[in-house]
Design an enzyme around this catalytic site. Sequence first.
Site, PDB file in Angstrom:
ATOM      1  N   LYS A  28      -9.295  23.289  26.727  1.00  0.00           N
ATOM      2  CA  LYS A  28      -9.170  24.514  27.543  1.00  0.00           C
ATOM      3  C   LYS A  28      -8.731  25.700  26.686  1.00  0.00           C
ATOM      4  O   LYS A  28      -9.351  26.758  26.707  1.00  0.00           O
ATOM      5  CB  LYS A  28      -8.148  24.291  28.667  1.00  0.00           C
ATOM      6  N   ASN A  29      -7.654  25.526  25.945  1.00  0.00           N
ATOM      7  CA  ASN A  29      -7.097  26.664  25.223  1.00  0.00           C
ATOM      8  C   ASN A  29      -8.013  27.165  24.104  1.00  0.00           C
ATOM      9  O   ASN A  29      -7.978  28.340  23.753  1.00  0.00           O
ATOM     10  CB  ASN A  29      -5.701  26.332  24.671  1.00  0.00           C
ATOM     11  N   CYS A 122       0.847  30.738  34.362  1.00  0.00           N
ATOM     12  CA  CYS A 122       1.904  29.864  34.869  1.00  0.00           C
ATOM     13  C   CYS A 122       3.257  30.565  34.816  1.00  0.00           C
ATOM     14  O   CYS A 122       3.554  31.277  33.859  1.00  0.00           O
ATOM     15  CB  CYS A 122       1.988  28.598  34.012  1.00  0.00           C
ATOM     16  N   ARG A 127       7.128  35.428  29.157  1.00  0.00           N
ATOM     17  CA  ARG A 127       5.869  35.521  28.422  1.00  0.00           C
ATOM     18  C   ARG A 127       5.431  36.965  28.149  1.00  0.00           C
ATOM     19  O   ARG A 127       4.370  37.408  28.616  1.00  0.00           O
ATOM     20  CB  ARG A 127       4.764  34.747  29.149  1.00  0.00           C
ATOM     21  N   VAL A 129       4.093  40.293  25.831  1.00  0.00           N
ATOM     22  CA  VAL A 129       2.980  40.420  24.879  1.00  0.00           C
ATOM     23  C   VAL A 129       3.367  41.341  23.718  1.00  0.00           C
ATOM     24  O   VAL A 129       2.514  41.902  23.054  1.00  0.00           O
ATOM     25  CB  VAL A 129       1.693  40.938  25.575  1.00  0.00           C
ATOM     26  N   ASP A 130       4.685  41.468  23.479  1.00  0.00           N
ATOM     27  CA  ASP A 130       5.144  42.392  22.450  1.00  0.00           C
ATOM     28  C   ASP A 130       4.598  42.062  21.058  1.00  0.00           C
ATOM     29  O   ASP A 130       4.296  42.962  20.273  1.00  0.00           O
ATOM     30  CB  ASP A 130       6.678  42.433  22.424  1.00  0.00           C
ATOM     31  N   ASP A 314       3.240  21.767  25.989  1.00  0.00           N
ATOM     32  CA  ASP A 314       2.267  21.424  27.037  1.00  0.00           C
ATOM     33  C   ASP A 314       2.253  19.930  27.375  1.00  0.00           C
ATOM     34  O   ASP A 314       1.552  19.515  28.289  1.00  0.00           O
ATOM     35  CB  ASP A 314       0.858  21.873  26.620  1.00  0.00           C
ATOM     36  N   ARG A 406      -6.820  24.456  37.313  1.00  0.00           N
ATOM     37  CA  ARG A 406      -6.923  25.425  36.224  1.00  0.00           C
ATOM     38  C   ARG A 406      -7.196  24.727  34.905  1.00  0.00           C
ATOM     39  O   ARG A 406      -7.848  25.284  34.029  1.00  0.00           O
ATOM     40  CB  ARG A 406      -5.603  26.199  36.079  1.00  0.00           C
TER      41      ARG A 406
HETATM   42  C1  UD1 Z   1      -0.529  29.163  24.363  1.00  0.00           C
HETATM   43  C2  UD1 Z   1      -1.225  28.151  25.247  1.00  0.00           C
HETATM   44  C3  UD1 Z   1      -0.214  27.432  26.122  1.00  0.00           C
HETATM   45  C4  UD1 Z   1       0.893  26.825  25.274  1.00  0.00           C
HETATM   46  C5  UD1 Z   1       1.488  27.870  24.338  1.00  0.00           C
HETATM   47  C6  UD1 Z   1       2.484  27.277  23.359  1.00  0.00           C
HETATM   48  C7  UD1 Z   1      -3.360  29.236  25.583  1.00  0.00           C
HETATM   49  C8  UD1 Z   1      -4.305  29.840  26.541  1.00  0.00           C
HETATM   50  N1  UD1 Z   1      -2.189  28.861  26.079  1.00  0.00           N
HETATM   51  O1  UD1 Z   1       0.063  30.123  25.233  1.00  0.00           O
HETATM   52  O2  UD1 Z   1      -0.898  26.421  26.846  1.00  0.00           O
HETATM   53  O3  UD1 Z   1       1.915  26.324  26.102  1.00  0.00           O
HETATM   54  O4  UD1 Z   1       0.454  28.493  23.576  1.00  0.00           O
HETATM   55  O5  UD1 Z   1       1.917  26.257  22.625  1.00  0.00           O
HETATM   56  O6  UD1 Z   1      -3.682  29.044  24.429  1.00  0.00           O
HETATM   57  N2  UD1 Z   1       6.049  35.286  23.125  1.00  0.00           N
HETATM   58  C9  UD1 Z   1       6.710  36.495  22.990  1.00  0.00           C
HETATM   59  N3  UD1 Z   1       5.966  37.615  22.745  1.00  0.00           N
HETATM   60  C10 UD1 Z   1       4.614  37.581  22.626  1.00  0.00           C
HETATM   61  C11 UD1 Z   1       3.952  36.342  22.739  1.00  0.00           C
HETATM   62  C12 UD1 Z   1       4.703  35.214  22.995  1.00  0.00           C
HETATM   63  O7  UD1 Z   1       7.934  36.554  23.108  1.00  0.00           O
HETATM   64  O8  UD1 Z   1       3.997  38.628  22.393  1.00  0.00           O
HETATM   65  C13 UD1 Z   1       6.831  34.075  23.424  1.00  0.00           C
HETATM   66  C14 UD1 Z   1       6.457  33.467  24.760  1.00  0.00           C
HETATM   67  O9  UD1 Z   1       7.154  34.094  25.810  1.00  0.00           O
HETATM   68  C15 UD1 Z   1       6.857  32.033  24.576  1.00  0.00           C
HETATM   69  C16 UD1 Z   1       6.575  31.785  23.098  1.00  0.00           C
HETATM   70  O10 UD1 Z   1       6.493  33.066  22.496  1.00  0.00           O
HETATM   71  O11 UD1 Z   1       8.231  31.857  24.839  1.00  0.00           O
HETATM   72  C17 UD1 Z   1       5.291  31.021  22.837  1.00  0.00           C
HETATM   73  O12 UD1 Z   1       4.220  31.688  23.402  1.00  0.00           O
HETATM   74  P1  UD1 Z   1       2.744  31.676  22.799  1.00  0.00           P
HETATM   75  O13 UD1 Z   1       2.698  30.769  21.622  1.00  0.00           O
HETATM   76  O14 UD1 Z   1       2.290  33.074  22.632  1.00  0.00           O
HETATM   77  O15 UD1 Z   1       1.956  31.001  23.981  1.00  0.00           O
HETATM   78  P2  UD1 Z   1       0.601  31.497  24.637  1.00  0.00           P
HETATM   79  O16 UD1 Z   1      -0.326  31.979  23.589  1.00  0.00           O
HETATM   80  O17 UD1 Z   1       0.881  32.363  25.791  1.00  0.00           O
END
Ligand code: UD1
Length: 425
Positions: A28-29, A122, A127, A129-130, A314, A406
């Site tokens: 999926k990812n 979820c 989460r 996006v900074d 996950d 999903r």
């Molecule tokens: C991806 C996976 C998700 C998995 C996660 C961690 C997809 C679609 N989803 O999610 O299934 O659980 O990786 O392996 O690929 N963070 C920040 N700022 C940011 C981005 C992330 O603080 O700009 C934090 C998040 O809040 C979280 C941590 O970093 O606590 C990890 O997030 P991230 O690795 O970015 O996960 P996703 O890409 O959202």
Amino acid sequence: MVAEKQEAVLHIVGKARLQGHVPISGAKNSALALMAGALLSSEGCTIENLPCLMDVQRMEEILVSLGVKVQREAGRIHLDTTCLSSAQAPYELVSQMRASFFIIGPLLSRLGIAQIPLPGGCAIGARPVDLHVKGLQAMGAEVEISHGIVHASCPGGRLQGAKVYLDYPSVGATETIMMAATLAEGETVIQNAAQEPEVVDLANFCRTLGAKIYGAGSKTIVIVGVPQLHGGTYRVIPDRIEAGTYMIAGAITCSDITLGPVIPEHLGALIAKLREIGVQVTIETPTVIHVQGREGKYRGVEVETSPFPGFPTDMQAQLMALLTISEGNSVITETVFENRLQHVAELCRMGANIRTKGNVAIITGVESLSGAPVMATDLRASAALVLAGLAAEGETQLRGLHHLDRGYDRIEEKLRGLGATLYRV
Ligand code: UD1
């Protein structure tokens, strides 16, 4: 009078004994990242081994809303990206799935502009996006967030290669910056990059289309920008999380099953933990894993989630389901997401003995779980409850199935293929 819409419920008959082979779908990812990455191609491309999931369907709808022409048949999708006509993603779709935010990199890189609503997905933590935004800004993008929408543009027309250090090895931020950098001017270096297999898959996909990316899978990724990407065909890797979920299905029901295709190296941390617990895991061929549960009690263990190659967040909920019936105390520390223990309350409804303190769960093994009505709180939590239901005495009724749909391709059909009894009403 308007008829009230009844919510679907999944009935799972407990004390299942599984047997046979379960086919593993595309990841999926990876699939979601590749579909976003397809926007980089000025010719269009074909993605194979696409899982049949709600999230994939939503991503398809987002691409269509941007002007992409889509042809989909079974596990194959052709994306004609020659006529990209919009840089604005619709809120209704983006708000339902965090991965949809990943289109910001390719859109910005290809069109010089992107307007993406802040993502949903979820409810497992804030989460933000900074890290995505900081990376794009380092490459010369102007980014402004107003009224819940991220407005990004490239004043110079094209993004500029840059050194980007990630404070945390975020999967999504690594993918966003990597995609943005493929069409940027000059060289981009991502330091402290995520090393997840899905990042490597995205890099390989982009390379198939002509991108110059080096070092994906290590902590430093170097991307040399090219003016444009051409077309190509690419096959998504097997889903390591789906595979891991079925491995635990075999273990929790004391069954004997095989699963594949898989890439065993992607499952290293889980295989090691399962063996420590007492599950017999054998790599039968380079792409097939054999799981043999055992009649006696499993051993409790300590687990801490962390970025790849650490134990995947996950898989945390599913492993917890197994530990609820393992001997003694187990400790799970969730370090990746701050709010990812919501399944604890539901597992306790089924008779589990779990206490939490902050991001730590202490699980004291019980003799057996008992079937109960439970609610899925997020995607992987829903899988954990299905697993617990398969092992429990009596029947479990699971609600909140949109989470399950999903991320799990035909889960009922696959479990039935192994001999489980479960049906949706
Ligand atoms: C991806 C996976 C998700 C998995 C996660 C961690 C997809 C679609 N989803 O999610 O299934 O659980 O990786 O392996 O690929 N963070 C920040 N700022 C940011 C981005 C992330 O603080 O700009 C934090 C998040 O809040 C979280 C941590 O970093 O606590 C990890 O997030 P991230 O690795 O970015 O996960 P996703 O890409 O959202």
